[in-house]
Design an enzyme around this catalytic site. Structure first.
Site, PDB file in Angstrom:
ATOM      1  CE  LYS A  54      30.213 -32.089  -7.259  1.00 51.73           C
ATOM      2  NZ  LYS A  54      29.562 -31.408  -8.386  1.00 51.73           N
ATOM      3  CD  GLN A  98      26.743 -29.038  -8.821  1.00 50.81           C
ATOM      4  OE1 GLN A  98      27.944 -29.140  -8.593  1.00 50.81           O
ATOM      5  NE2 GLN A  98      25.949 -30.095  -8.869  1.00 50.81           N
ATOM      6  CG  ASP A 121      33.067 -30.234 -13.851  1.00 50.43           C
ATOM      7  OD1 ASP A 121      33.074 -31.358 -13.317  1.00 50.43           O
ATOM      8  OD2 ASP A 121      32.304 -29.316 -13.514  1.00 50.43           O
TER       9      ASP A 121
HETATM   10  N1  LIG Z   1      29.763 -29.197 -13.069  1.00 54.24           N
HETATM   11  C1  LIG Z   1      29.249 -30.301 -12.548  1.00 54.24           C
HETATM   12  N2  LIG Z   1      30.060 -31.347 -12.276  1.00 54.24           N
HETATM   13  C2  LIG Z   1      29.555 -32.483 -11.711  1.00 54.24           C
HETATM   14  O1  LIG Z   1      30.316 -33.436 -11.468  1.00 54.24           O
HETATM   15  C3  LIG Z   1      28.149 -32.543 -11.422  1.00 54.24           C
HETATM   16  C4  LIG Z   1      27.365 -31.422 -11.730  1.00 54.24           C
HETATM   17  N3  LIG Z   1      27.929 -30.336 -12.292  1.00 54.24           N
HETATM   18  N4  LIG Z   1      26.037 -31.425 -11.477  1.00 54.24           N
HETATM   19  C5  LIG Z   1      25.386 -32.540 -10.841  1.00 54.24           C
HETATM   20  C6  LIG Z   1      26.105 -33.838 -11.088  1.00 54.24           C
HETATM   21  C7  LIG Z   1      25.757 -34.940 -10.117  1.00 54.24           C
HETATM   22  N5  LIG Z   1      27.002 -35.293  -9.461  1.00 54.24           N
HETATM   23  C8  LIG Z   1      27.099 -36.226  -8.433  1.00 54.24           C
HETATM   24  C9  LIG Z   1      28.247 -36.415  -7.697  1.00 54.24           C
HETATM   25  C10 LIG Z   1      28.299 -37.309  -6.641  1.00 54.24           C
HETATM   26  C11 LIG Z   1      27.205 -38.056  -6.295  1.00 54.24           C
HETATM   27  C12 LIG Z   1      27.282 -39.006  -5.143  1.00 54.24           C
HETATM   28  O2  LIG Z   1      28.252 -39.048  -4.409  1.00 54.24           O
HETATM   29  N6  LIG Z   1      26.271 -39.819  -4.886  1.00 54.24           N
HETATM   30  C13 LIG Z   1      26.242 -40.755  -3.784  1.00 54.24           C
HETATM   31  C14 LIG Z   1      25.104 -40.501  -2.820  1.00 54.24           C
HETATM   32  C15 LIG Z   1      23.909 -39.831  -3.427  1.00 54.24           C
HETATM   33  C16 LIG Z   1      22.817 -39.485  -2.422  1.00 54.24           C
HETATM   34  O3  LIG Z   1      22.637 -40.230  -1.449  1.00 54.24           O
HETATM   35  O4  LIG Z   1      22.126 -38.469  -2.670  1.00 54.24           O
HETATM   36  C17 LIG Z   1      26.177 -42.170  -4.324  1.00 54.24           C
HETATM   37  O5  LIG Z   1      25.816 -42.357  -5.508  1.00 54.24           O
HETATM   38  O6  LIG Z   1      26.503 -43.093  -3.597  1.00 54.24           O
HETATM   39  C18 LIG Z   1      26.067 -37.907  -7.026  1.00 54.24           C
HETATM   40  C19 LIG Z   1      26.018 -37.020  -8.097  1.00 54.24           C
HETATM   41  C20 LIG Z   1      27.981 -34.490  -9.920  1.00 54.24           C
HETATM   42  N7  LIG Z   1      27.539 -33.656 -10.860  1.00 54.24           N
END
Ligand SMILES: Nc1nc(=O)c2c([nH]1)NC[C@@H]1CN(c3ccc(C(=O)N[C@@H](CCC(=O)O)C(=O)O)cc3)C=[N+]21
Length: 301
Positions: A54, A98, A121
């Site tokens: 992020k 987070q 969020d």
């Molecule tokens: N307050 C809060 N807000 C969130 O938005 C939040 C959170 N907590 N806690 C955890 C989860 C998880 N999350 C992700 C965001 C981007 C990918 C992402 O970009 N993933 C890539 C690569 C993943 C990798 O290779 O590890 C993909 O899917 O292509 C994944 C998971 C946001 N979250």
């Protein structure tokens, strides 16, 4: 062969981020520096990776980011003090706490403490309520990203039957609210649903957000359905760790009109919409400030 069926979340996220970058440049021109505070409590390795991504993405589009790391034994009261400071800081426009928090902390209380206009969020009850009423409020990033992908894949969503699998506060429920706002007929399935598979087979659009690796296979899908896979599950595959979604991709692919891959689907969209929300928050806060000072001027003259 089936490449045309893939919904490219990376490319869509790049388009959203390009727009965000332009908006940020315009704000810079007005001497406004959009800024996002990210709070990470504890040292969960997956959370650390997400937070790093992020912050990198923010830098790329010109958003200032400030990271606050708190130890895993932090009390809710200590976290509330930090949130209070960030709420009061006019140079911070967005606050991301987070999740998940360590077990001893009161997650709901912490989320409610974030100023609604900095709640990028969209988890504060004021924003949750606003979304449910169909008002323009800060809206959860993952469901917003899913809706964007659907609008660019299906075109008109009106009257379509969307089935959301999962009823979490961060994905399932806000997703259902957004789809309703887009005039879909919405069914929400969950662990207590009777005959979930048969209900899902009626869907034109399927959003899988249960957090169970490859639960949804072809037997859940109507031929020609559009499938959005929100799941990010790390599994052991012959001794090697890899990411899979809530959908059994290989089984689903021949049956669907279109599907998001994992990775490269919804994940990048979540981050792109976090940036979009941060810019929207910065804009709104400066509008509010300007109308406040105009009101003061009027009262003086
Ligand atoms: N307050 C809060 N807000 C969130 O938005 C939040 C959170 N907590 N806690 C955890 C989860 C998880 N999350 C992700 C965001 C981007 C990918 C992402 O970009 N993933 C890539 C690569 C993943 C990798 O290779 O590890 C993909 O899917 O292509 C994944 C998971 C946001 N979250």
């Amino acid at each position: 062969m089936n490449a045309h069926k893939l919904i490219d979340g990376k490319a869509a996220a790049a388009r959203v981020l390009l727009q965000v970058r332009e908006d940020v440049a315009r704000l810079h021109g007005q001497a406004i520096q959009p800024a996002l505070a990210v709070i990470l409590v504890g040292n969960d390795p997956a959370s650390q990776v997400y937070v790093r991504n992020k912050i990198l993405r923010a830098e790329e589009v010109g958003i200032r980011s400030v990271e606050h790391r708190l130890p895993s034994d932090t009390s809710t009261e200590q976290l509330l003090i930090l949130i209070g400071q960030l709420n009061a800081d006019p140079a911070i426009h967005g606050i991301l706490l987070q999740l998940p928090l360590p077990a001893q902390m009161d997650e709901l209380r912490a989320l409610e403490a974030i100023a609604p206009d900095k709640d990028v969020d969209g988890f504060h009850s004021q924003n949750v309520g606003g979304l449910s009423q169909g008002r323009a409020v800060l809206t959860p990033c993952t469901p917003s990203g899913c809706l964007y992908l659907l609008e660019h894949t299906c075109g008109d969503l009106r009257g379509k039957h969307a089935v959301v699998i999962g009823r979490s506060n961060i994905v399932g429920k806000p997703m259902a609210a957004l789809l309703l706002k887009a005039d879909c007929s919405v069914t929400v399935l969950h662990s207590r649903s009777h005959d979930a598979q048969a209900l899902c087979r009626q869907a034109d659009i399927v959003i899988a957000a249960v957090g169970r690796a490859r639960l949804i296979d072809a037997s859940w899908l109507k031929p020609g359905a559009v499938v959005i896979d929100v799941g990010i599950n790390r599994i052991d595959d012959d001794g090697r760790s890899r990411l899979v979604g809530d959908v059994d991709f290989d089984s689903a692919l021949p049956h669907v009109a279109a599907i998001t891959p994992v990775p490269g689907g919804v994940g990048p969209m979540t981050i792109a919409f976090l940036m979009k929300n941060t810019v929207a928050a910065a804009q709104a806060q400066h509008h509010a400030l300007r109308s406040q000072s105009e009101a003061v001027c009027h009262s003086i003259y």
